[in-house]
Design a protein around this motif. Structure first.
Motif, PDB file in Angstrom:
ATOM      1  N   LEU A 125       0.587  -0.892   0.026  1.00 20.86           N
ATOM      2  CA  LEU A 125       0.386  -0.155   0.044  1.00 20.86           C
ATOM      3  C   LEU A 125       1.104   1.382   0.549  1.00 20.86           C
ATOM      4  O   LEU A 125       0.275   2.349   0.040  1.00 20.86           O
ATOM      5  CB  LEU A 125      -1.184  -0.323   1.520  1.00 20.86           C
ATOM      6  N   GLU A 126       2.209   1.379  -0.009  1.00 26.08           N
ATOM      7  CA  GLU A 126       2.664   1.841   0.322  1.00 26.08           C
ATOM      8  C   GLU A 126       2.153   3.195  -1.558  1.00 26.08           C
ATOM      9  O   GLU A 126       2.952   2.299  -2.402  1.00 26.08           O
ATOM     10  CB  GLU A 126       4.596   1.923   0.167  1.00 26.08           C
ATOM     11  N   PRO A 127       2.582   4.563  -1.010  1.00 26.44           N
ATOM     12  CA  PRO A 127       2.524   4.913  -2.253  1.00 26.44           C
ATOM     13  C   PRO A 127       3.972   5.462  -3.192  1.00 26.44           C
ATOM     14  O   PRO A 127       4.965   5.276  -2.316  1.00 26.44           O
ATOM     15  CB  PRO A 127       2.288   6.384  -2.569  1.00 26.44           C
ATOM     16  N   ARG A 128       3.812   5.512  -4.204  1.00 23.45           N
ATOM     17  CA  ARG A 128       5.126   4.786  -5.176  1.00 23.45           C
ATOM     18  C   ARG A 128       4.958   6.092  -5.707  1.00 23.45           C
ATOM     19  O   ARG A 128       4.290   7.376  -6.369  1.00 23.45           O
ATOM     20  CB  ARG A 128       4.321   4.297  -6.463  1.00 23.45           C
ATOM     21  N   LEU A 129       6.494   7.264  -5.988  1.00 30.61           N
ATOM     22  CA  LEU A 129       5.938   8.327  -6.853  1.00 30.61           C
ATOM     23  C   LEU A 129       6.487   8.514  -8.844  1.00 30.61           C
ATOM     24  O   LEU A 129       7.335   8.576  -8.897  1.00 30.61           O
ATOM     25  CB  LEU A 129       7.791   9.033  -6.663  1.00 30.61           C
ATOM     26  N   ILE A 130       4.699   7.894  -8.594  1.00 33.11           N
ATOM     27  CA  ILE A 130       4.510   8.339 -10.363  1.00 33.11           C
ATOM     28  C   ILE A 130       3.617   8.734 -10.476  1.00 33.11           C
ATOM     29  O   ILE A 130       2.105   7.709  -9.479  1.00 33.11           O
ATOM     30  CB  ILE A 130       4.594   6.510 -10.772  1.00 33.11           C
ATOM     31  N   ALA A 131       2.833   9.905 -11.400  1.00 26.00           N
ATOM     32  CA  ALA A 131       2.025  10.325 -11.635  1.00 26.00           C
ATOM     33  C   ALA A 131       2.128  10.892 -12.916  1.00 26.00           C
ATOM     34  O   ALA A 131       2.759  11.143 -14.044  1.00 26.00           O
ATOM     35  CB  ALA A 131       2.093  11.327 -10.304  1.00 26.00           C
ATOM     36  N   GLY A 132       0.611  11.310 -12.873  1.00 21.69           N
ATOM     37  CA  GLY A 132       0.538  12.540 -15.011  1.00 21.69           C
ATOM     38  C   GLY A 132      -0.466  12.663 -15.204  1.00 21.69           C
ATOM     39  O   GLY A 132      -1.961  12.035 -14.224  1.00 21.69           O
ATOM     40  N   GLY A 133      -1.033  13.620 -15.660  1.00 15.08           N
ATOM     41  CA  GLY A 133      -2.456  14.372 -15.883  1.00 15.08           C
ATOM     42  C   GLY A 133      -2.361  15.338 -17.241  1.00 15.08           C
ATOM     43  O   GLY A 133      -1.050  15.281 -17.323  1.00 15.08           O
ATOM     44  N   VAL A 142       3.659  14.312 -17.188  1.00 15.14           N
ATOM     45  CA  VAL A 142       3.837  13.227 -16.401  1.00 15.14           C
ATOM     46  C   VAL A 142       5.288  13.242 -15.795  1.00 15.14           C
ATOM     47  O   VAL A 142       6.813  13.977 -15.741  1.00 15.14           O
ATOM     48  CB  VAL A 142       4.647  12.054 -16.987  1.00 15.14           C
ATOM     49  N   GLY A 143       5.894  12.292 -14.871  1.00 14.57           N
ATOM     50  CA  GLY A 143       6.899  12.302 -14.127  1.00 14.57           C
ATOM     51  C   GLY A 143       6.712  10.849 -13.085  1.00 14.57           C
ATOM     52  O   GLY A 143       6.325   9.959 -12.457  1.00 14.57           O
ATOM     53  N   ILE A 144       8.295   9.952 -12.941  1.00 16.04           N
ATOM     54  CA  ILE A 144       8.115   8.846 -12.343  1.00 16.04           C
ATOM     55  C   ILE A 144       9.769   9.290 -11.610  1.00 16.04           C
ATOM     56  O   ILE A 144      10.763   9.155 -12.650  1.00 16.04           O
ATOM     57  CB  ILE A 144       8.186   7.502 -13.292  1.00 16.04           C
ATOM     58  N   PHE A 145       9.816   8.644 -10.486  1.00 13.33           N
ATOM     59  CA  PHE A 145      11.285   8.589  -9.700  1.00 13.33           C
ATOM     60  C   PHE A 145      11.698   7.640  -8.521  1.00 13.33           C
ATOM     61  O   PHE A 145      10.342   7.603  -7.765  1.00 13.33           O
ATOM     62  CB  PHE A 145      11.120  10.237  -8.544  1.00 13.33           C
ATOM     63  N   GLN A 146      12.660   7.553  -8.107  1.00 17.15           N
ATOM     64  CA  GLN A 146      13.271   6.480  -7.168  1.00 17.15           C
ATOM     65  C   GLN A 146      12.734   7.825  -5.674  1.00 17.15           C
ATOM     66  O   GLN A 146      13.299   8.926  -5.554  1.00 17.15           O
ATOM     67  CB  GLN A 146      13.946   5.930  -7.022  1.00 17.15           C
ATOM     68  N   LYS A 147      12.214   7.791  -4.403  1.00 19.68           N
ATOM     69  CA  LYS A 147      12.336   8.199  -3.400  1.00 19.68           C
ATOM     70  C   LYS A 147      13.045   7.796  -1.708  1.00 19.68           C
ATOM     71  O   LYS A 147      13.713   7.843  -0.795  1.00 19.68           O
ATOM     72  CB  LYS A 147      10.206   8.477  -2.942  1.00 19.68           C
ATOM     73  N   ASP A 148      13.846   6.096  -2.623  1.00 22.82           N
ATOM     74  CA  ASP A 148      14.797   5.882  -1.543  1.00 22.82           C
ATOM     75  C   ASP A 148      16.640   5.780  -1.992  1.00 22.82           C
ATOM     76  O   ASP A 148      16.650   5.461  -2.804  1.00 22.82           O
ATOM     77  CB  ASP A 148      14.039   4.234  -1.418  1.00 22.82           C
ATOM     78  N   ARG A 149      17.020   7.229  -1.086  1.00 23.06           N
ATOM     79  CA  ARG A 149      18.291   6.982  -1.360  1.00 23.06           C
ATOM     80  C   ARG A 149      18.874   5.807  -1.287  1.00 23.06           C
ATOM     81  O   ARG A 149      19.759   5.720  -1.648  1.00 23.06           O
ATOM     82  CB  ARG A 149      18.768   8.432  -0.598  1.00 23.06           C
ATOM     83  N   ARG A 150      18.247   4.757  -0.567  1.00 24.88           N
ATOM     84  CA  ARG A 150      19.178   3.497  -0.592  1.00 24.88           C
ATOM     85  C   ARG A 150      19.088   2.936  -1.366  1.00 24.88           C
ATOM     86  O   ARG A 150      20.049   1.739  -1.855  1.00 24.88           O
ATOM     87  CB  ARG A 150      19.004   2.946   0.636  1.00 24.88           C
ATOM     88  N   ALA A 151      17.792   3.418  -2.417  1.00 20.80           N
ATOM     89  CA  ALA A 151      18.408   2.856  -4.061  1.00 20.80           C
ATOM     90  C   ALA A 151      19.180   2.655  -4.815  1.00 20.80           C
ATOM     91  O   ALA A 151      19.448   4.340  -5.359  1.00 20.80           O
ATOM     92  CB  ALA A 151      16.944   2.329  -3.999  1.00 20.80           C
ATOM     93  N   THR A 152      19.894   2.034  -5.484  1.00 20.06           N
ATOM     94  CA  THR A 152      20.750   2.387  -6.783  1.00 20.06           C
ATOM     95  C   THR A 152      20.309   3.332  -7.079  1.00 20.06           C
ATOM     96  O   THR A 152      19.064   2.474  -8.117  1.00 20.06           O
ATOM     97  CB  THR A 152      21.924   1.541  -6.541  1.00 20.06           C
ATOM     98  N   ALA A 153      21.145   4.451  -8.031  1.00 20.16           N
ATOM     99  CA  ALA A 153      20.615   5.121 -10.049  1.00 20.16           C
ATOM    100  C   ALA A 153      20.517   3.990 -10.874  1.00 20.16           C
ATOM    101  O   ALA A 153      20.986   2.637 -10.448  1.00 20.16           O
ATOM    102  CB  ALA A 153      21.717   6.025  -9.896  1.00 20.16           C
ATOM    103  N   LYS A 154      19.870   4.080 -11.458  1.00 18.15           N
ATOM    104  CA  LYS A 154      19.496   3.154 -12.841  1.00 18.15           C
ATOM    105  C   LYS A 154      20.044   3.883 -14.151  1.00 18.15           C
ATOM    106  O   LYS A 154      20.505   5.079 -14.139  1.00 18.15           O
ATOM    107  CB  LYS A 154      18.352   2.669 -12.977  1.00 18.15           C
ATOM    108  N   ASP A 155      21.122   2.887 -15.112  1.00 17.99           N
ATOM    109  CA  ASP A 155      21.452   3.404 -16.160  1.00 17.99           C
ATOM    110  C   ASP A 155      19.785   4.239 -16.954  1.00 17.99           C
ATOM    111  O   ASP A 155      19.153   2.908 -17.049  1.00 17.99           O
ATOM    112  CB  ASP A 155      21.614   1.910 -17.087  1.00 17.99           C
ATOM    113  N   SER A 156      19.591   4.554 -17.652  1.00 19.12           N
ATOM    114  CA  SER A 156      18.840   5.149 -18.451  1.00 19.12           C
ATOM    115  C   SER A 156      19.083   5.005 -19.212  1.00 19.12           C
ATOM    116  O   SER A 156      17.972   5.240 -20.372  1.00 19.12           O
ATOM    117  CB  SER A 156      19.458   6.708 -18.460  1.00 19.12           C
ATOM    118  N   GLY A 157      19.864   4.131 -20.219  1.00 21.16           N
ATOM    119  CA  GLY A 157      20.166   3.632 -21.399  1.00 21.16           C
ATOM    120  C   GLY A 157      18.896   2.882 -21.860  1.00 21.16           C
ATOM    121  O   GLY A 157      19.407   1.671 -22.654  1.00 21.16           O
TER     122      GLY A 157
END
Length: 223
Positions: A125-133, A142-157
């Motif tokens: 039930l945890e809210p996620r940082l993804i939204a659009g309108g 639109v936007g999609i983001f990681q909210k936890d700094r403990r998660a590693t950044a991801k390759d954008s390619g």
């Protein structure tokens, strides 16, 4: 005189045949057919761009946001302006006009104890940082983001998120008509946004800033 008459008659006949005989009618041009869908050509380059997904159909164009290979990010967002002949479709999974493609970790990475003692993963039930309108003027946000700094950044390619464009038949466009698309604003979350801490720190405040970027958009036509 008779030979001269035959000669003149033969010459006139040759000229008549060379000109195709009597009156010549130019065929009327065939009008373009009415459009029923969309055709999209991907942009060139290897930077941030919107590319066509293989699951697109003539009536529903799916575009994936892909970034530069090797650039690690924690999320991205953008505004896309489209003409009135375009509708931004929603996805059945969420009801939003944006779809998560699984590249970013959208949940808290800290294990969630479902019964108070056993770690069962993230809270469903945890809210996620993804939204659009869609805003006035047919502007998709639109936007999609990681909210936890403990998660590693991801390759954008890789495909990061997806949007859907649908043709509005009420626009009465013709096959081949150009439909302009424009990114009015775009930002991504950088890899380094400060170390994780329970309470906010000065490092978080100084580094947690979204970075401006440019997204290339391909050519869109009625089809």
């Amino acid at each position: 005189m008779r030979k001269l008459g035959f000669l003149i008659s033969g010459l006139l006949l040759s000229l008549t045949l060379a000109c195709g005989g009597g009156s010549h009618t130019t065929p009327a041009p065939v009008p373009p057919a009415a459009a029923t869908g969309l055709a999209y050509t991907d942009p060139t380059g290897t930077g941030w761009r919107l590319v066509k997904d293989a699951h697109s159909t003539p009536s529903r164009l799916l575009l994936n946001l892909v970034g530069p290979s090797g650039l690690h990010t924690r999320g991205a967002g953008f505004n896309l302006k489209a003409p009135d002949a375009i509708r931004f479709g929603a996805f059945t999974e969420s009801g939003f006009p944006i779809k998560d493609l699984g590249a970013y970790e959208l949940w808290n990475t800290n294990p969630w104890p479902g019964d108070g003692s056993v770690a069962v993963g993230s809270d469903p039930l945890e809210p996620r940082l993804i939204a659009g309108g869609v805003k006035a003027g047919n502007l998709l946000t639109v936007g999609i983001f990681q909210k936890d700094r403990r998660a590693t950044a991801k390759d954008s390619g890789q495909p990061l998120c997806q949007i859907a464009l649908e043709y509005d038949a009420a626009a009465n466009l013709k096959v081949g008509d150009t439909l302009p698309l424009a990114i009015t604003k775009a930002k991504h979350m950088a890899e380094d946004i400060g170390a994780f801490a329970i309470s906010p720190t000065l490092e978080m405040a100084s580094k947690a800033q979204l970075v401006d970027m440019t997204i290339a958009v391909g050519s869109l036509r009625a089809n």
